[in-house]
Design an enzyme around this catalytic site. Structure first.
Site, PDB file in Angstrom:
ATOM      1  N   HIS A 200     -13.625  -6.365   4.786  1.00  0.00           N
ATOM      2  CA  HIS A 200     -14.131  -5.077   3.897  1.00  0.00           C
ATOM      3  C   HIS A 200     -13.965  -5.302   2.244  1.00  0.00           C
ATOM      4  O   HIS A 200     -13.003  -5.997   1.972  1.00  0.00           O
ATOM      5  CB  HIS A 200     -13.658  -3.615   4.342  1.00  0.00           C
ATOM      6  CG  HIS A 200     -12.150  -3.540   4.152  1.00  0.00           C
ATOM      7  ND1 HIS A 200     -11.593  -3.034   2.878  1.00  0.00           N
ATOM      8  CD2 HIS A 200     -11.292  -3.687   4.963  1.00  0.00           C
ATOM      9  CE1 HIS A 200     -10.224  -3.141   3.275  1.00  0.00           C
ATOM     10  NE2 HIS A 200      -9.932  -3.378   4.230  1.00  0.00           N
TER      11      HIS A 200
ATOM     12  N   ASP B  55     -14.402  -2.686   0.433  1.00  0.00           N
ATOM     13  CA  ASP B  55     -14.004  -1.346  -0.381  1.00  0.00           C
ATOM     14  C   ASP B  55     -12.482  -1.154  -0.419  1.00  0.00           C
ATOM     15  O   ASP B  55     -11.651  -1.718   0.304  1.00  0.00           O
ATOM     16  CB  ASP B  55     -14.662  -0.158   0.566  1.00  0.00           C
ATOM     17  CG  ASP B  55     -14.073  -0.177   1.931  1.00  0.00           C
ATOM     18  OD1 ASP B  55     -14.005  -0.989   2.518  1.00  0.00           O
ATOM     19  OD2 ASP B  55     -13.776   1.144   2.117  1.00  0.00           O
TER      20      ASP B  55
ATOM     21  N   ASP C  98      -5.469  -5.992   0.623  1.00  0.00           N
ATOM     22  CA  ASP C  98      -6.110  -5.027   1.402  1.00  0.00           C
ATOM     23  C   ASP C  98      -7.794  -5.184   0.816  1.00  0.00           C
ATOM     24  O   ASP C  98      -7.880  -3.784   0.570  1.00  0.00           O
ATOM     25  CB  ASP C  98      -5.465  -3.842   1.723  1.00  0.00           C
ATOM     26  CG  ASP C  98      -6.142  -3.407   2.825  1.00  0.00           C
ATOM     27  OD1 ASP C  98      -6.910  -3.689   3.715  1.00  0.00           O
ATOM     28  OD2 ASP C  98      -5.878  -2.138   3.104  1.00  0.00           O
TER      29      ASP C  98
ATOM     30  N   GLU D  19     -14.591   0.806   5.387  1.00  0.00           N
ATOM     31  CA  GLU D  19     -13.431   0.659   5.922  1.00  0.00           C
ATOM     32  C   GLU D  19     -12.359   1.817   5.643  1.00  0.00           C
ATOM     33  O   GLU D  19     -11.600   2.179   6.466  1.00  0.00           O
ATOM     34  CB  GLU D  19     -12.723  -0.808   6.116  1.00  0.00           C
ATOM     35  CG  GLU D  19     -11.914  -1.076   7.315  1.00  0.00           C
ATOM     36  CD  GLU D  19     -10.168  -0.758   7.059  1.00  0.00           C
ATOM     37  OE1 GLU D  19      -9.771  -0.581   7.983  1.00  0.00           O
ATOM     38  OE2 GLU D  19      -9.887  -0.545   5.811  1.00  0.00           O
ATOM     39  N   GLU D  20     -12.110   1.815   4.603  1.00  0.00           N
ATOM     40  CA  GLU D  20     -11.159   2.605   3.905  1.00  0.00           C
ATOM     41  C   GLU D  20     -11.444   4.174   3.849  1.00  0.00           C
ATOM     42  O   GLU D  20     -10.735   5.132   3.625  1.00  0.00           O
ATOM     43  CB  GLU D  20     -10.740   2.407   2.221  1.00  0.00           C
ATOM     44  CG  GLU D  20     -10.267   0.828   2.310  1.00  0.00           C
ATOM     45  CD  GLU D  20      -8.789   0.675   2.953  1.00  0.00           C
ATOM     46  OE1 GLU D  20      -8.094   1.607   3.657  1.00  0.00           O
ATOM     47  OE2 GLU D  20      -8.019  -0.409   2.891  1.00  0.00           O
TER      48      GLU D  20
ATOM     49  N   GLU E   9      -7.465  -8.221   8.032  1.00  0.00           N
ATOM     50  CA  GLU E   9      -6.439  -7.334   7.346  1.00  0.00           C
ATOM     51  C   GLU E   9      -5.106  -8.134   7.441  1.00  0.00           C
ATOM     52  O   GLU E   9      -4.905  -8.796   7.883  1.00  0.00           O
ATOM     53  CB  GLU E   9      -6.310  -6.161   8.458  1.00  0.00           C
ATOM     54  CG  GLU E   9      -7.756  -5.405   8.776  1.00  0.00           C
ATOM     55  CD  GLU E   9      -7.707  -4.412   7.527  1.00  0.00           C
ATOM     56  OE1 GLU E   9      -6.709  -4.201   6.955  1.00  0.00           O
ATOM     57  OE2 GLU E   9      -8.992  -3.814   7.386  1.00  0.00           O
TER      58      GLU E   9
ATOM     59  N   HIS F 114      -2.218  -0.804  -0.759  1.00  0.00           N
ATOM     60  CA  HIS F 114      -2.462   0.943  -1.264  1.00  0.00           C
ATOM     61  C   HIS F 114      -1.601   1.387  -2.034  1.00  0.00           C
ATOM     62  O   HIS F 114      -1.425   2.472  -2.473  1.00  0.00           O
ATOM     63  CB  HIS F 114      -2.535   1.691  -0.027  1.00  0.00           C
ATOM     64  CG  HIS F 114      -3.495   1.551   1.015  1.00  0.00           C
ATOM     65  ND1 HIS F 114      -3.791   2.427   1.901  1.00  0.00           N
ATOM     66  CD2 HIS F 114      -4.420   0.379   1.224  1.00  0.00           C
ATOM     67  CE1 HIS F 114      -5.044   1.789   2.762  1.00  0.00           C
ATOM     68  NE2 HIS F 114      -5.323   0.653   2.206  1.00  0.00           N
TER      69      HIS F 114
END
Length: 391
Positions: A76, A78, A109, A142-143, A171, A361
């Site tokens: 991903h 995003d 990520d 995805e997020e 991931e 994150h």
């Protein structure tokens, strides 16, 4: 048209591509041009690129070659919000390299992994190692709530009869050192909302009211008291957690009319989303029958079923390639939360392997440049060994 080998080799530098992706502030559901950056890189390599937009979400399916087997890389572009931008020591969307570290939201990520696999694909194509097809399944959802991303692309590919034989999801699976862990399965996830509606009244006259709070507490106690299971081969035990309680009653002398709770169940293959939903519904019905002055309502959303990629040639190819490239013998794990692998499993066997997830994150998310380069080597080794084994 894609060929087995590029007549004019194109080199993709993984860190530079990761920087270009980071500089697109693609906070879900915004794309901010991230797909365009990746599509341009893949098109130059000979991939046939197809943008698949659902709702607000940009998705990309790109394929090099037409023959089987088709090894897919999924990921991903995003990212989650930056949080307190003032707390970052590096601008979150600049892709700054400092002291050997690539800073930026998405560096771990998982724009770093997307760039690494693109670079590995370029090397494999140039070397003529693709004895079948390589593909990319990239989402921008995805997020977020994950309703217009990978799940929709997978549904479309299945409807079209697109053959995908195996998939690597990028991931950040590594725990402490790159290559120390790959994910070969995940527990399922179920969210439930329970609302008990009673009758508001004065606390001095409880006979004129129907308090929903004791009903909800008793129900949650029964749910929490059940041991769901003792585990499953390669999986930890399932667990139910109450994650929110809400009454919203500011008064001290009022029995409220409503009480609500939210819970999450992470479950192994002993259960399905349906079996757990039915259990919750049965328990709520027991409470509803006893609470004749009010009602009990349940809403359930299963966000993913448990899955497991059994040991075999595919797992061996990935594990051996990771060990050869990183020096680590990877643990075959099913730990952690959910990922888009839960949707891709409907297409083919899937394994997750990516960077160390320590800073994902977080403020100042960053990945070592050397780790991105080693990940590129590892992905290249996976591609080479995969087509040697299955091509």
């Amino acid at each position: 048209m894609a060929h087995d080998r590029l007549s004019d080799p194109i080199h993709v530098e993984p860190v530079a591509l990761a920087q270009a992706l980071i500089r697109r502030p693609s906070v879900t559901p915004a794309d901010a041009g991230a797909m365009e950056v990746l599509e341009a890189a893949l098109t130059a390599l000979g991939f046939q690129c197809r943008r698949m937009r659902f709702g607000e979400i940009e998705n990309l399916y790109a394929r090099y070659g037409a023959a089987r087997p088709n090894l897919c890389f999924a990921g991903h572009t995003d990212v989650v919000p930056v949080g307190d931008a003032g707390a970052w020591t590096a601008a979150p969307f600049e892709g700054e390299v400092r002291a050997g570290l690539l800073y930026g939201r998405g560096s771990v990520d998982m724009k770093g992994a997307v760039a690494a696999f693109a670079a590995a694909a370029a090397r494999a194509i140039t070397a003529g190692e693709v004895k079948g097809s390589l593909s990319f399944l990239i989402t921008g959802d995805e997020e977020g709530v994950a309703v217009d991303g990978t799940v929709k692309v997978v549904e479309a590919l299945l409807a079209e009869g697109e053959a995908v034989d195996h998939c690597i999801v990028g991931e950040p699976s590594s725990s402490a050192r790159l290559g120390d862990m790959i994910k070969v399965g995940r527990r399922g996830s179920l969210n439930a909302w329970i609302t008990v509606e009673g009758v508001q009244g004065h606390v001095a006259y409880p006979q004129r009211a129907a308090n929903p709070i004791p009903v909800l507490i008793e129900l949650l106690g029964r749910l929490g008291a059940r041991v769901l299971d003792e585990g499953y081969p390669e999986f930890q035990p399932s667990n139910l957690e109450v994650v929110d309680l809400e009454v919203g009653n500011p008064a001290t002398n009022v029995i409220p009319a409503r009480a609500a709770a939210r819970l999450n169940i992470r479950f192994n293959p002993n259960h399905t989303g349906r079996s757990l939903s039915d259990w919750l519904a049965d328990e709520c019905e027991v409470s509803a029958r006893a609470f004749t002055a009010g009602k009990v309502e349940l809403t359930v959303r299963v966000s993913g079923e448990a899955f497991y990629t059994e040991p075999g040639p595919f797992v061996a190819v990935v594990a051996d390639a990771v060990k050869a490239s990183t020096g680590e013998t990877p643990e075959l794990s099913t730990s952690g939360g959910t990922s888009d692998a839960r949707f891709i499993r409907a297409l083919c066997p899937v394994i997750e392997f990516g960077l160390v997830g320590t800073t994902m994150h977080k403020v100042d998310e960053h990945a070592p440049v050397s780790e991105i380069e080693t990940l590129t080597d590892a992905y290249g080794e996976i591609i080479r060994r995969y087509f040697a084994a299955f091509g």
